[in-house]
Design a protein around this motif. Structure first.
Motif, PDB file in Angstrom:
ATOM      1  N   ALA A 177       0.827  -1.208   0.000  1.00 47.65           N
ATOM      2  CA  ALA A 177       0.000   0.000   0.000  1.00 47.65           C
ATOM      3  C   ALA A 177       0.862   1.260   0.000  1.00 47.65           C
ATOM      4  N   ARG A 178       1.939   1.244   0.759  1.00 49.25           N
ATOM      5  CA  ARG A 178       2.801   2.432   0.832  1.00 49.25           C
ATOM      6  C   ARG A 178       3.480   2.708  -0.506  1.00 49.25           C
ATOM      7  N   LYS A 179       3.815   1.653  -1.231  1.00 51.88           N
ATOM      8  CA  LYS A 179       4.388   1.836  -2.563  1.00 51.88           C
ATOM      9  C   LYS A 179       3.371   2.531  -3.474  1.00 51.88           C
ATOM     10  N   ALA A 180       2.117   2.087  -3.408  1.00 50.67           N
ATOM     11  CA  ALA A 180       1.066   2.707  -4.217  1.00 50.67           C
ATOM     12  C   ALA A 180       0.778   4.130  -3.744  1.00 50.67           C
ATOM     13  N   ALA A 181       0.950   4.383  -2.454  1.00 56.29           N
ATOM     14  CA  ALA A 181       0.651   5.708  -1.896  1.00 56.29           C
ATOM     15  C   ALA A 181       1.616   6.774  -2.375  1.00 56.29           C
ATOM     16  N   ASP A 182       2.772   6.376  -2.900  1.00 58.11           N
ATOM     17  CA  ASP A 182       3.758   7.344  -3.388  1.00 58.11           C
ATOM     18  C   ASP A 182       3.426   7.890  -4.775  1.00 58.11           C
ATOM     19  N   ARG A 183       2.376   7.371  -5.405  1.00 57.56           N
ATOM     20  CA  ARG A 183       2.011   7.849  -6.736  1.00 57.56           C
ATOM     21  C   ARG A 183       1.346   9.221  -6.646  1.00 57.56           C
ATOM     22  N   PRO A 184       1.482  10.033  -7.699  1.00 53.74           N
ATOM     23  CA  PRO A 184       0.839  11.359  -7.696  1.00 53.74           C
ATOM     24  C   PRO A 184      -0.687  11.257  -7.595  1.00 53.74           C
ATOM     25  N   GLY A 185      -1.294  12.217  -6.905  1.00 54.90           N
ATOM     26  CA  GLY A 185      -2.744  12.292  -6.822  1.00 54.90           C
ATOM     27  C   GLY A 185      -3.389  11.296  -5.888  1.00 54.90           C
ATOM     28  N   VAL A 186      -2.581  10.643  -5.037  1.00 56.13           N
ATOM     29  CA  VAL A 186      -3.101   9.632  -4.111  1.00 56.13           C
ATOM     30  C   VAL A 186      -3.125  10.186  -2.693  1.00 56.13           C
ATOM     31  N   PHE A 187      -4.219   9.944  -1.987  1.00 57.02           N
ATOM     32  CA  PHE A 187      -4.292  10.233  -0.551  1.00 57.02           C
ATOM     33  C   PHE A 187      -4.203   8.906   0.181  1.00 57.02           C
ATOM     34  N   TYR A 188      -3.185   8.764   1.024  1.00 58.21           N
ATOM     35  CA  TYR A 188      -2.985   7.530   1.783  1.00 58.21           C
ATOM     36  C   TYR A 188      -3.761   7.638   3.092  1.00 58.21           C
ATOM     37  N   ALA A 189      -4.905   6.979   3.128  1.00 58.06           N
ATOM     38  CA  ALA A 189      -5.768   7.002   4.317  1.00 58.06           C
ATOM     39  C   ALA A 189      -5.261   5.973   5.318  1.00 58.06           C
ATOM     40  N   SER A 190      -4.076   6.213   5.815  1.00 60.20           N
ATOM     41  CA  SER A 190      -3.430   5.273   6.733  1.00 60.20           C
ATOM     42  C   SER A 190      -3.905   5.502   8.157  1.00 60.20           C
ATOM     43  N   HIS A 191      -4.508   4.485   8.752  1.00 62.66           N
ATOM     44  CA  HIS A 191      -4.937   4.635  10.138  1.00 62.66           C
ATOM     45  C   HIS A 191      -3.750   4.589  11.090  1.00 62.66           C
ATOM     46  N   VAL A 192      -2.567   4.257  10.567  1.00 65.13           N
ATOM     47  CA  VAL A 192      -1.353   4.236  11.384  1.00 65.13           C
ATOM     48  C   VAL A 192      -0.565   5.532  11.236  1.00 65.13           C
ATOM     49  N   HIS A 193      -0.363   6.004  10.012  1.00 60.78           N
ATOM     50  CA  HIS A 193       0.511   7.147   9.767  1.00 60.78           C
ATOM     51  C   HIS A 193      -0.199   8.493   9.826  1.00 60.78           C
ATOM     52  N   ASN A 194      -1.488   8.536   9.538  1.00 60.86           N
ATOM     53  CA  ASN A 194      -2.175   9.821   9.507  1.00 60.86           C
ATOM     54  C   ASN A 194      -2.826  10.116  10.857  1.00 60.86           C
ATOM     55  N   PRO A 195      -2.440  11.203  11.523  1.00 57.07           N
ATOM     56  CA  PRO A 195      -2.924  11.468  12.878  1.00 57.07           C
ATOM     57  C   PRO A 195      -4.397  11.867  12.953  1.00 57.07           C
ATOM     58  N   TYR A 196      -5.013  12.223  11.825  1.00 58.31           N
ATOM     59  CA  TYR A 196      -6.440  12.524  11.863  1.00 58.31           C
ATOM     60  C   TYR A 196      -7.230  11.307  12.340  1.00 58.31           C
ATOM     61  N   PHE A 197      -6.731  10.121  12.050  1.00 55.67           N
ATOM     62  CA  PHE A 197      -7.403   8.915  12.530  1.00 55.67           C
ATOM     63  C   PHE A 197      -7.415   8.875  14.060  1.00 55.67           C
ATOM     64  N   LEU A 198      -6.295   9.218  14.678  1.00 56.03           N
ATOM     65  CA  LEU A 198      -6.215   9.219  16.146  1.00 56.03           C
ATOM     66  C   LEU A 198      -7.144  10.256  16.757  1.00 56.03           C
ATOM     67  N   HIS A 199      -7.318  11.378  16.066  1.00 53.90           N
ATOM     68  CA  HIS A 199      -8.217  12.412  16.590  1.00 53.90           C
ATOM     69  C   HIS A 199      -9.678  12.022  16.390  1.00 53.90           C
ATOM     70  N   GLY A 200      -9.925  10.972  15.618  1.00 58.89           N
ATOM     71  CA  GLY A 200     -11.249  10.372  15.574  1.00 58.89           C
ATOM     72  C   GLY A 200     -11.431   9.347  16.680  1.00 58.89           C
ATOM     73  N   THR A 201     -10.430   8.488  16.877  1.00 58.87           N
ATOM     74  CA  THR A 201     -10.569   7.450  17.905  1.00 58.87           C
ATOM     75  C   THR A 201     -10.591   8.029  19.310  1.00 58.87           C
ATOM     76  N   LYS A 202     -10.048   9.227  19.500  1.00 54.53           N
ATOM     77  CA  LYS A 202     -10.063   9.804  20.847  1.00 54.53           C
ATOM     78  C   LYS A 202     -11.479  10.106  21.327  1.00 54.53           C
ATOM     79  N   THR A 203     -12.447  10.193  20.396  1.00 59.98           N
ATOM     80  CA  THR A 203     -13.828  10.450  20.812  1.00 59.98           C
ATOM     81  C   THR A 203     -14.397   9.310  21.642  1.00 59.98           C
ATOM     82  N   TYR A 204     -13.780   8.124  21.560  1.00 59.71           N
ATOM     83  CA  TYR A 204     -14.159   7.006  22.432  1.00 59.71           C
ATOM     84  C   TYR A 204     -14.091   7.441  23.902  1.00 59.71           C
ATOM     85  N   VAL A 205     -13.002   8.123  24.273  1.00 62.53           N
ATOM     86  CA  VAL A 205     -12.829   8.569  25.663  1.00 62.53           C
ATOM     87  C   VAL A 205     -13.692   9.783  25.960  1.00 62.53           C
ATOM     88  N   TYR A 206     -13.875  10.684  25.001  1.00 63.83           N
ATOM     89  CA  TYR A 206     -14.786  11.804  25.234  1.00 63.83           C
ATOM     90  C   TYR A 206     -16.196  11.299  25.537  1.00 63.83           C
TER      91      TYR A 206
END
Length: 368
Positions: A177-206
């Motif tokens: 997936a990371r190899k494919a993510a390096d192509r132009p025009g691609v957004f890598y929706a990585s739940h590991v590398h992209n911190p926006y995912f963590l700011h979604g999971t934190k709502t569990y505690v809220y």
């Protein structure tokens, strides 16, 4: 801290703007991003009039006014014992807690307008990204290991994503997936590398904080593979404490399958990062079978800072916990029962605790 979010590397402090040209990882060290951004206090007394989804905590979220929401969040909390409750995150739109982070990634991708979204997963995160990309009208490709549960594969395909089955384990899938993510025009929706995912999971505690009337249990127990729920929980706890909304921080207890437990091994060895080698074996808990989690240092530091610990569970304990929950009316997938397997015999003493039931049993069936 800034009110305009920026990606920031926790290792070398490199920062970049959150825009369509941003690399998916730190260009210096190749590690995952954190988010440099300041939250505001969430006013507990005003929540009753807000939207009935995780978007009610708007002061704590880096995005607002979403168009891709499926009503995610606000899952029930039910008692299992006098001191342990379960939060039923398997009742999310795609039947796992990963919806909390996936909606953030899809909303961000919608605003950045990439040519294609790419994700990799052991199943649940890929399903969630596929569903929310479908909601947003974004073309999506999901990479999963060839041995992924057939029901999860069916669910990903049902949402219209292009499915890429990768020969090999979860690590091989991530590399593809990371190899494919390096192509132009691609957004890598990585739940590991992209911190926006963590700011979604934190709502569990809220949600726990709101459900407890402005407090938290003494212990928050979470399953850990890549650590996205644990790190989200840690973010929320630190934000709530910094804003004076909780008097003290709860302990974080992380659970891994004994068969794949690199973080538990490092923690109990007193190491700040993963050990050079940790033996692995097949496990029913496929969702947390991650031998080399990229955010290992952050996970270990968060557990230690909270005064918590790591627990491991055997395959027999996973089977028994799944049967026990089913007998209580809760059909949960084998990964999702790991926390209950770890604490049902009283490992936490008489402290109050919450465990997440993370994925629906229909995704994998009963463990054999």
């Amino acid at each position: 801290m800034t009110t305009t979010p920026r990606y920031r590397c926790p290792v070398d402090s490199e920062t970049v703007a959150v825009d369509a040209s941003a690399p998916w990882c730190c260009p210096r060290c190749g590690g995952p991003w954190d988010l440099e951004w300041a939250t505001a206090p969430v006013p507990l007394n005003s929540l009753r009039t807000r939207v009935n989804s995780l978007w009610r905590y708007e002061e704590a979220l880096p995005l607002s006014a979403p168009t891709v929401s499926l009503g995610e969040g606000r899952t029930p909390l039910v008692a299992l014992t006098a001191t342990v409750s379960a939060k039923l995150d398997f009742l999310m739109p795609t039947l796992s807690f990963k919806d909390r982070g996936a909606v953030m990634l899809a909303e961000l991708a919608r605003r950045l307008a990439p040519r294609r979204v790419i994700a990799d997963s052991s199943g649940n995160a890929g399903t969630a990204v596929a569903a929310y990309c479908a909601r947003a009208g974004l073309p999506c490709s999901v990479y999963v290991p060839g041995a992924t549960s057939p029901k999860k594969i069916e669910q990903i395909r049902a949402h219209g994503a292009d499915l890429e089955l990768v020969e090999g384990d979860r690590e091989a899938t991530a590399r593809a997936a990371r190899k494919a993510a390096d192509r132009p025009g691609v957004f890598y929706a990585s739940h590991v590398h992209n911190p926006y995912f963590l700011h979604g999971t934190k709502t569990y505690v809220y949600e726990l904080w709101e459900e407890h009337g402005g407090s938290l249990p003494e212990v928050i127990v979470v399953p850990v593979g890549n650590g996205t729920l644990l790190l989200g929980a840690s973010l929320a706890i630190e934000e709530l404490y910094a804003h004076g909304l909780i008097p003290e921080r709860p302990a974080l207890y992380a659970v891994q399958a004994a068969a794949v437990s690199p973080l538990a091994a490092a923690f109990h060895a007193g190491a700040a990062d993963l050990l050079p080698e940790t033996p692995t074996a097949p496990t029913l808990a496929e969702g947390i079978a991650i031998p080399r989690p990229p955010r290992a240092r952050q996970i270990l530091a968060a557990v230690r800072a909270s005064g918590g610990s790591f627990l491991t569970v055997t395959e027999d304990e996973i089977r028994e916990a799944q049967r026990d929950l089913a007998a209580r009316g809760l059909f949960v997938e084998s990964t999702g029962v790991a926390c209950w397997a770890a604490v049902r015999a009283g490992a936490l003493g008489d402290r109050t605790a919450v465990v997440p039931l993370c994925g629906a049993g229909a995704k994998t069936g009963m463990a054999r």
